[in-house]
Scaffold this motif. Sequence first.
Motif, PDB file in Angstrom:
ATOM      1  N   ARG A 108      46.785  43.797  33.974  1.00 29.37           N
ATOM      2  CA  ARG A 108      45.948  42.716  33.474  1.00 29.37           C
ATOM      3  C   ARG A 108      44.596  42.645  34.168  1.00 29.37           C
ATOM      4  O   ARG A 108      43.694  41.964  33.689  1.00 29.37           O
ATOM      5  CB  ARG A 108      46.675  41.373  33.630  1.00 29.37           C
ATOM      6  CG  ARG A 108      47.911  41.272  32.739  1.00 29.37           C
ATOM      7  CD  ARG A 108      48.463  39.864  32.723  1.00 29.37           C
ATOM      8  NE  ARG A 108      49.613  39.763  31.832  1.00 29.37           N
ATOM      9  CZ  ARG A 108      50.254  38.629  31.566  1.00 29.37           C
ATOM     10  NH1 ARG A 108      49.860  37.499  32.147  1.00 29.37           N
ATOM     11  NH2 ARG A 108      51.278  38.612  30.737  1.00 29.37           N
ATOM     12  N   ARG A 110      41.077  43.630  34.748  1.00 30.81           N
ATOM     13  CA  ARG A 110      40.141  44.251  33.828  1.00 30.81           C
ATOM     14  C   ARG A 110      38.889  44.717  34.555  1.00 30.81           C
ATOM     15  O   ARG A 110      38.436  44.101  35.523  1.00 30.81           O
ATOM     16  CB  ARG A 110      39.724  43.265  32.725  1.00 30.81           C
ATOM     17  CG  ARG A 110      40.894  42.757  31.878  1.00 30.81           C
ATOM     18  CD  ARG A 110      41.423  43.856  30.973  1.00 30.81           C
ATOM     19  NE  ARG A 110      42.405  43.355  30.033  1.00 30.81           N
ATOM     20  CZ  ARG A 110      43.707  43.586  30.123  1.00 30.81           C
ATOM     21  NH1 ARG A 110      44.173  44.299  31.148  1.00 30.81           N
ATOM     22  NH2 ARG A 110      44.537  43.123  29.217  1.00 30.81           N
ATOM     23  N   GLY A 145      40.760  39.890  38.042  1.00 34.65           N
ATOM     24  CA  GLY A 145      42.222  39.969  38.025  1.00 34.65           C
ATOM     25  C   GLY A 145      42.775  39.859  39.430  1.00 34.65           C
ATOM     26  O   GLY A 145      42.118  39.335  40.330  1.00 34.65           O
TER      27      GLY A 145
END
Length: 401
Positions: A147, A149, A161
């Motif tokens: 997740r 980025r 993240g």
Amino acid sequence: MNFDFDPETREMREMVVGFARRELNGGAGFRPGPGGGTDEAAADFRHRWQLAGKQGITGSCVPAAYGGSGLDAVTAAALMEALGQGCTDTGFAFSVGAHLFASLMPLVEFGTEEQKRRWLPALCSGERIAAHGITEPEAGSDALNLRTRAERREDGYVLNGGKCFTTNAPVADVFVVQAATAPGGGYFGLTAFIVEAGTPGLTVGPPYDKTGLHGSPMADVHFEDCHVPLDQVLGGEGAGASVFTSSMKWERTCLFAAYLGTMKRVLDGTLAYVGEREQFGVPIGSNQAVSHRIVDMTLRYESARLMLYKAARGLADGSDDEIAPPSPARGERGRLQLGLDAVQLHGALGILTGEAEALVRDAMPSRIFSGTNEIQKNNIARALGLGARRSRPRPRSRAAR
């Protein structure tokens, strides 16, 4: 097949064992929160790290041109085994392995010439410490589903993240970070970045309070609009999964050599104890129940050693064997059981602070890191041709046509 080390490697091993016993033991463990001694532990950790760097341990398998010792995987594993044997702080040895195999070796393989000359010398010498950030709360075994980025900008990338269970994070000077540049892009959707500690937008949480590996600092790492220049992309955009795969080949083989050394240290200590401890007028080692347990401990150690050095030889020779590298990682049952046997043979002393109970605690995390037991078994099964296959539709019978 020759299982003996050459004289030079034996001499290096003896040097590392002696050095570790003299200089690396008695470190303060990391504990979170006020009064946890985190600052003291970090200062002590870095002092010992610099000493290890001067001995060539923190850069053992990095080419000499970049400040390392240029050792192959077999010799590097031998030195890690010696470190685990001489250093009673298995967490410290674990941190050295994570720094060297999960961070520096990917830089050696994928870094540009400029990146290698910029980062590796200080990381090899012990002046700086590296950490590899990939694991996330929702992406542990599913490493391709990150997740975190990384959005491309004209002058670099911006990271947002977080990572968890990042070894060395509280003391790291350099992070190798995996982020998604093409979310949902699978193997080519990840990119690796070299990020310096202190970069705006990068923050590190407090160290974890763990069951084992107390001497290895681990924490969460957060990225909020963290800008990374283009020249700090490792391997090019989309090469993150390849960088990670490379790091795992080294980590799953050579990092576990430190545990092998710990097993040897605990085995030798237990053997000495059962030869000296007397009950009913005789050493307890003369009892068959005890002697058989010692034999089982010895066989576990020797089996683990054979698996590990077979994998290390394959890594050094560039073998494409996909079964050997996960095998040392899967020896965790032998490590844990050897520790439990040592606790049993020491009796009540075994549950007090000491080598036996420490091995039990330190072996427990090895069932999880570098890929869980189940993931490693999946890797071996796939190499054996047992991976999941798509079912083919059955041909219709003539009557159904």
